[in-house]
Design a protein around this motif. Sequence first.
Motif, PDB file in Angstrom:
ATOM      1  N   GLY A 137      -2.988  -6.703  -3.171  1.00  0.00           N
ATOM      2  CA  GLY A 137      -4.073  -5.865  -2.406  1.00  0.00           C
ATOM      3  C   GLY A 137      -4.389  -4.782  -3.281  1.00  0.00           C
ATOM      4  N   LEU A 138      -3.217  -4.050  -3.675  1.00  0.00           N
ATOM      5  CA  LEU A 138      -3.254  -2.733  -4.520  1.00  0.00           C
ATOM      6  C   LEU A 138      -3.905  -3.036  -5.917  1.00  0.00           C
ATOM      7  CD1 LEU A 138      -0.154  -1.073  -3.448  1.00  0.00           C
ATOM      8  CD2 LEU A 138      -2.334  -0.832  -2.500  1.00  0.00           C
ATOM      9  N   ASN A 167       9.535  15.785  -8.691  1.00  0.00           N
ATOM     10  CA  ASN A 167       8.505  16.402  -9.148  1.00  0.00           C
ATOM     11  C   ASN A 167       8.122  16.319 -10.610  1.00  0.00           C
ATOM     12  OD1 ASN A 167       8.146  17.827  -6.782  1.00  0.00           O
ATOM     13  ND2 ASN A 167       8.948  19.604  -7.163  1.00  0.00           N
ATOM     14  N   ALA A 168       9.059  15.928 -11.446  1.00  0.00           N
ATOM     15  CA  ALA A 168       8.711  15.376 -12.597  1.00  0.00           C
ATOM     16  C   ALA A 168       8.030  14.180 -12.667  1.00  0.00           C
ATOM     17  CB  ALA A 168       9.808  15.582 -13.515  1.00  0.00           C
ATOM     18  N   PHE A 169       8.704  13.323 -11.549  1.00  0.00           N
ATOM     19  CA  PHE A 169       7.936  11.895 -11.513  1.00  0.00           C
ATOM     20  C   PHE A 169       6.546  11.940 -11.191  1.00  0.00           C
ATOM     21  CE2 PHE A 169       7.633   8.051  -8.922  1.00  0.00           C
ATOM     22  CZ  PHE A 169       7.599   7.082  -9.950  1.00  0.00           C
ATOM     23  N   GLU A 170       5.887  13.205 -10.760  1.00  0.00           N
ATOM     24  CA  GLU A 170       4.604  13.191 -10.570  1.00  0.00           C
ATOM     25  C   GLU A 170       4.116  12.080  -9.530  1.00  0.00           C
ATOM     26  OE1 GLU A 170       2.453  13.464 -13.973  1.00  0.00           O
ATOM     27  OE2 GLU A 170       2.906  15.484 -14.589  1.00  0.00           O
ATOM     28  N   PRO A 171       4.658  12.207  -8.234  1.00  0.00           N
ATOM     29  CA  PRO A 171       4.176  11.295  -7.422  1.00  0.00           C
ATOM     30  C   PRO A 171       3.002  11.331  -6.763  1.00  0.00           C
ATOM     31  CG  PRO A 171       6.006  12.559  -6.362  1.00  0.00           C
ATOM     32  CD  PRO A 171       5.770  13.072  -7.684  1.00  0.00           C
ATOM     33  N   ASP A 172       2.382  10.161  -6.348  1.00  0.00           N
ATOM     34  CA  ASP A 172       1.376  10.392  -5.380  1.00  0.00           C
ATOM     35  C   ASP A 172       1.644  10.530  -3.977  1.00  0.00           C
ATOM     36  OD1 ASP A 172      -0.801   9.145  -7.320  1.00  0.00           O
ATOM     37  OD2 ASP A 172       0.521   7.679  -7.459  1.00  0.00           O
ATOM     38  N   VAL A 173       2.759   9.983  -3.575  1.00  0.00           N
ATOM     39  CA  VAL A 173       3.249  10.442  -2.017  1.00  0.00           C
ATOM     40  C   VAL A 173       4.694  10.659  -2.113  1.00  0.00           C
ATOM     41  CG1 VAL A 173       3.446   9.317   0.080  1.00  0.00           C
ATOM     42  CG2 VAL A 173       1.565   8.702  -1.460  1.00  0.00           C
ATOM     43  N   THR A 174       4.934  11.633  -1.564  1.00  0.00           N
ATOM     44  CA  THR A 174       6.698  11.757  -1.395  1.00  0.00           C
ATOM     45  C   THR A 174       6.918  11.654   0.174  1.00  0.00           C
ATOM     46  OG1 THR A 174       6.481  13.790  -3.025  1.00  0.00           O
ATOM     47  CG2 THR A 174       8.213  13.806  -1.297  1.00  0.00           C
ATOM     48  N   VAL A 175       7.932  10.710   0.256  1.00  0.00           N
ATOM     49  CA  VAL A 175       8.364  10.480   1.593  1.00  0.00           C
ATOM     50  C   VAL A 175       9.858  10.929   1.924  1.00  0.00           C
ATOM     51  CG1 VAL A 175       8.850   8.234   2.920  1.00  0.00           C
ATOM     52  CG2 VAL A 175       6.834   8.478   1.551  1.00  0.00           C
ATOM     53  N   PHE A 176       9.815  11.485   3.129  1.00  0.00           N
ATOM     54  CA  PHE A 176      11.245  11.658   3.636  1.00  0.00           C
ATOM     55  C   PHE A 176      11.257  11.029   5.024  1.00  0.00           C
ATOM     56  CE2 PHE A 176      14.488  14.884   2.518  1.00  0.00           C
ATOM     57  CZ  PHE A 176      15.503  14.559   3.789  1.00  0.00           C
ATOM     58  N   THR A 177      12.507  10.062   5.017  1.00  0.00           N
ATOM     59  CA  THR A 177      12.660   9.419   6.255  1.00  0.00           C
ATOM     60  C   THR A 177      13.847   9.825   7.180  1.00  0.00           C
ATOM     61  OG1 THR A 177      13.893   7.746   4.876  1.00  0.00           O
ATOM     62  CG2 THR A 177      11.618   7.216   5.462  1.00  0.00           C
ATOM     63  N   GLY A 178      13.851  11.169   7.368  1.00  0.00           N
ATOM     64  CA  GLY A 178      14.502  11.650   8.511  1.00  0.00           C
ATOM     65  C   GLY A 178      15.963  12.439   8.001  1.00  0.00           C
ATOM     66  N   ASP A 179      16.608  13.178   9.166  1.00  0.00           N
ATOM     67  CA  ASP A 179      17.714  13.871   8.886  1.00  0.00           C
ATOM     68  C   ASP A 179      17.737  14.942   7.697  1.00  0.00           C
ATOM     69  OD1 ASP A 179      18.839  12.491  10.893  1.00  0.00           O
ATOM     70  OD2 ASP A 179      20.239  11.483   9.898  1.00  0.00           O
ATOM     71  N   VAL A 232      -0.294   6.763  11.924  1.00  0.00           N
ATOM     72  CA  VAL A 232      -0.769   6.032  10.761  1.00  0.00           C
ATOM     73  C   VAL A 232      -1.526   6.897   9.718  1.00  0.00           C
ATOM     74  CG1 VAL A 232      -1.937   4.050   9.635  1.00  0.00           C
ATOM     75  CG2 VAL A 232      -0.832   3.985  12.011  1.00  0.00           C
ATOM     76  N   SER A 233      -0.989   6.899   8.584  1.00  0.00           N
ATOM     77  CA  SER A 233      -1.842   7.680   7.478  1.00  0.00           C
ATOM     78  C   SER A 233      -2.362   6.797   6.389  1.00  0.00           C
ATOM     79  CB  SER A 233      -0.867   8.760   6.611  1.00  0.00           C
ATOM     80  OG  SER A 233      -1.736   9.445   5.787  1.00  0.00           O
ATOM     81  N   THR A 234      -3.725   6.784   6.178  1.00  0.00           N
ATOM     82  CA  THR A 234      -4.281   5.719   5.357  1.00  0.00           C
ATOM     83  C   THR A 234      -4.753   6.597   4.067  1.00  0.00           C
ATOM     84  OG1 THR A 234      -4.689   4.303   7.100  1.00  0.00           O
ATOM     85  CG2 THR A 234      -5.981   4.064   5.052  1.00  0.00           C
ATOM     86  N   LEU A 235      -4.342   6.074   2.858  1.00  0.00           N
ATOM     87  CA  LEU A 235      -4.772   6.713   1.548  1.00  0.00           C
ATOM     88  C   LEU A 235      -5.602   5.672   0.564  1.00  0.00           C
ATOM     89  CD1 LEU A 235      -1.431   8.657   0.864  1.00  0.00           C
ATOM     90  CD2 LEU A 235      -3.809   9.716   2.194  1.00  0.00           C
ATOM     91  N   LYS A 236      -6.468   5.973  -0.174  1.00  0.00           N
ATOM     92  CA  LYS A 236      -7.174   5.283  -0.780  1.00  0.00           C
ATOM     93  C   LYS A 236      -6.827   5.571  -2.222  1.00  0.00           C
ATOM     94  CE  LYS A 236     -12.164   3.614  -1.261  1.00  0.00           C
ATOM     95  NZ  LYS A 236     -13.334   3.714  -1.073  1.00  0.00           N
ATOM     96  N   PHE A 237      -6.659   4.252  -2.882  1.00  0.00           N
ATOM     97  CA  PHE A 237      -5.882   4.307  -4.142  1.00  0.00           C
ATOM     98  C   PHE A 237      -6.817   3.269  -5.081  1.00  0.00           C
ATOM     99  CE2 PHE A 237      -2.373   5.780  -1.982  1.00  0.00           C
ATOM    100  CZ  PHE A 237      -2.060   6.817  -2.592  1.00  0.00           C
ATOM    101  N   GLY A 238      -7.889   3.649  -5.889  1.00  0.00           N
ATOM    102  CA  GLY A 238      -8.401   2.747  -6.803  1.00  0.00           C
ATOM    103  C   GLY A 238      -9.266   1.852  -6.039  1.00  0.00           C
ATOM    104  N   GLY A 239      -9.622   2.235  -5.021  1.00  0.00           N
ATOM    105  CA  GLY A 239     -10.593   1.520  -4.127  1.00  0.00           C
ATOM    106  C   GLY A 239      -9.979   0.570  -3.259  1.00  0.00           C
ATOM    107  N   ALA A 240      -8.658   0.607  -3.007  1.00  0.00           N
ATOM    108  CA  ALA A 240      -7.815  -0.060  -2.097  1.00  0.00           C
ATOM    109  C   ALA A 240      -7.177   0.816  -1.131  1.00  0.00           C
ATOM    110  CB  ALA A 240      -6.725  -1.070  -2.677  1.00  0.00           C
ATOM    111  N   ARG A 241      -7.051   0.506   0.278  1.00  0.00           N
ATOM    112  CA  ARG A 241      -6.596   1.395   1.133  1.00  0.00           C
ATOM    113  C   ARG A 241      -5.236   0.939   1.324  1.00  0.00           C
ATOM    114  NH1 ARG A 241      -9.954   4.548   4.169  1.00  0.00           N
ATOM    115  NH2 ARG A 241     -12.194   4.187   3.827  1.00  0.00           N
ATOM    116  N   LEU A 242      -4.083   2.016   1.346  1.00  0.00           N
ATOM    117  CA  LEU A 242      -2.793   1.892   1.634  1.00  0.00           C
ATOM    118  C   LEU A 242      -2.321   2.387   2.808  1.00  0.00           C
ATOM    119  CD1 LEU A 242       0.041   0.639   0.923  1.00  0.00           C
ATOM    120  CD2 LEU A 242       0.242   2.811  -0.715  1.00  0.00           C
ATOM    121  N   ALA A 243      -1.919   1.864   3.818  1.00  0.00           N
ATOM    122  CA  ALA A 243      -1.561   2.714   4.988  1.00  0.00           C
ATOM    123  C   ALA A 243       0.018   2.727   5.250  1.00  0.00           C
ATOM    124  CB  ALA A 243      -1.754   1.864   5.987  1.00  0.00           C
TER     125      ALA A 243
END
Length: 283
Positions: A137-138, A167-179, A232-243
């Motif tokens: 789908g992506l 930061n050197a990886f230049e991520p589109d999204v940075t995620v931190f899952t707690g603690d 829910v956070s929905t972002l658009k990448f190349g015409g497809a939505r990623l939630a």
Amino acid sequence: MTPLSSPFRLTLIAFDLGICATALFFAWRLLHLSRARGEKRVWALSAAVVAGGGAGLVPWLLLGAVDGTIWGFCLAARALWTGATVAAPLAAGVAALRSRRALWLLPAALLLALKWLGEITEPADLEIQRVTIEVAGLKSPVRVAHFSDLQTDGIRPVELRARDAANAFEPDVTVFTGDVMNHLSLKAPVYEYLEGFRARRAKLFVGGDVDGGLSRKEFEAATGFEWLDGRVSTLKFGGARLAFLGFGLLDYRRGASFAEYLVRRAASAAARVALSHRPDPAV
């Protein structure tokens, strides 16, 4: 690094002193009881170091068990670690002096080496894993940097290296899952640390076991992360939505119906990612 005089560090030092005091007291009492029964010095010393020192940790283990939370588990773990790597080497050193046997210094040296490995060498070992996952789908690649369980006693060079690598990886999204931290006294340095993470599109966070005392509004304003528990956070990448679906610890109590509600909110997305500190209940 967190200053030695910070409330958190002083609390840890107080616990360590208390743990060592009880372990060494029990060892001393058992030594005197063994000698009073006429046991040989070498056996009396061995019993005092092993059995006496171990018995001195029992009150701390019971306190941890009575608490029954993550804090109780941490207290029990710290009691075992401090007993093994501080109290035991001290007791072995005293045994070497009293018995005039240098052999006692061998277990003391091994335990101190274990302490060095566990507190100096291993925590500084940074391992970065890069994984490519094909998602139907992506239409274009999405770079995600994922962190969890910082649980720091203070920002050290290894944490800074991890952030630099992300930061050197230049991520589109940075995620931190707690603690994010072990104590609220660390908020200022940890908030500053998290603010330094970069992402092209979004920085997302879900809470963990030790994040309950944090203010969502303050956290978001200070770090630039969006606190996604129950959202829910929905972002658009190349015409497809990623939630991205955020499952906080309290969301588990809402049952399957709440999970289905989040999924429905992301119905328009071509793909969905569930973010959770405890992934098994979320699935």
